[in-house]
Design a protein around this motif. Structure first.
Motif, PDB file in Angstrom:
ATOM      1  N   MET A   1       0.809  -1.203   0.000  1.00 15.04           N
ATOM      2  CA  MET A   1       0.000   0.000   0.000  1.00 15.04           C
ATOM      3  C   MET A   1       0.852   1.267   0.000  1.00 15.04           C
ATOM      4  SD  MET A   1      -3.163  -0.158  -0.210  1.00 15.04           S
ATOM      5  CE  MET A   1      -4.744  -0.564   0.357  1.00 15.04           C
ATOM      6  N   SER A   2       2.085   1.130   0.426  1.00 19.29           N
ATOM      7  CA  SER A   2       2.968   2.290   0.498  1.00 19.29           C
ATOM      8  C   SER A   2       3.180   2.904  -0.872  1.00 19.29           C
ATOM      9  CB  SER A   2       4.307   1.877   1.112  1.00 19.29           C
ATOM     10  OG  SER A   2       5.195   2.953   1.069  1.00 19.29           O
ATOM     11  N   ASP A   3       3.313   2.049  -1.890  1.00 16.00           N
ATOM     12  CA  ASP A   3       3.492   2.559  -3.253  1.00 16.00           C
ATOM     13  C   ASP A   3       2.267   3.324  -3.723  1.00 16.00           C
ATOM     14  OD1 ASP A   3       6.031   1.543  -3.461  1.00 16.00           O
ATOM     15  OD2 ASP A   3       5.406  -0.307  -4.454  1.00 16.00           O
ATOM     16  N   GLY A   4       1.098   2.874  -3.343  1.00 14.09           N
ATOM     17  CA  GLY A   4      -0.134   3.556  -3.714  1.00 14.09           C
ATOM     18  C   GLY A   4      -0.214   4.932  -3.092  1.00 14.09           C
ATOM     19  N   ASN A   5       0.217   5.023  -1.837  1.00  6.72           N
ATOM     20  CA  ASN A   5       0.216   6.322  -1.159  1.00  6.72           C
ATOM     21  C   ASN A   5       1.247   7.255  -1.774  1.00  6.72           C
ATOM     22  OD1 ASN A   5      -1.802   5.601   0.607  1.00  6.72           O
ATOM     23  ND2 ASN A   5      -0.423   4.977   2.233  1.00  6.72           N
ATOM     24  N   ALA A   6       2.399   6.706  -2.135  1.00  2.18           N
ATOM     25  CA  ALA A   6       3.443   7.524  -2.751  1.00  2.18           C
ATOM     26  C   ALA A   6       2.972   8.054  -4.103  1.00  2.18           C
ATOM     27  CB  ALA A   6       4.729   6.718  -2.911  1.00  2.18           C
ATOM     28  N   ALA A   7       2.305   7.194  -4.869  1.00  2.00           N
ATOM     29  CA  ALA A   7       1.792   7.621  -6.171  1.00  2.00           C
ATOM     30  C   ALA A   7       0.707   8.681  -5.997  1.00  2.00           C
ATOM     31  CB  ALA A   7       1.248   6.421  -6.947  1.00  2.00           C
ATOM     32  N   ALA A   8      -0.146   8.493  -5.012  1.00  2.00           N
ATOM     33  CA  ALA A   8      -1.205   9.473  -4.756  1.00  2.00           C
ATOM     34  C   ALA A   8      -0.602  10.803  -4.308  1.00  2.00           C
ATOM     35  CB  ALA A   8      -2.173   8.949  -3.705  1.00  2.00           C
TER      36      ALA A   8
END
Length: 80
Positions: A1-8
């Motif tokens: 999920m960390s990658d999703g937050n970084a992308a967001a």
């Protein structure tokens, strides 16, 4: 999920940058409008000034070619 937050987060930063630039662009457009209004108050024609600004953005060769073509069309239509 960390990658999703970084992308967001990255997307949000891009959007915020665009919004800031749009705000600056609006301010500059207002400044340009003010210059045209000032010139008009001094007796200059803003429409002609805008045409000159557009012409100055075009390379000389392209401008000369467009002028020659315009002259040809004017002559053909009896406007010269």
């Amino acid at each position: 999920m960390s990658d999703g937050n970084a992308a967001a987060d990255q997307l949000r930063l891009f959007i915020e940058r665009i919004e800031r630039l749009e705000e600056e662009k609006k301010g500059m457009q207002d400044d340009i409008k003010d210059v045209y209004l000032e010139a008009k108050s001094q007796g200059y024609d803003p429409k002609t000034m805008r045409a000159i600004v557009r012409l100055r953005k075009v390379e000389k060769n392209a401008r000369d070619e467009a002028d020659a073509l315009m002259d040809t069309y004017r002559s053909a239509l009896g406007l010269a």
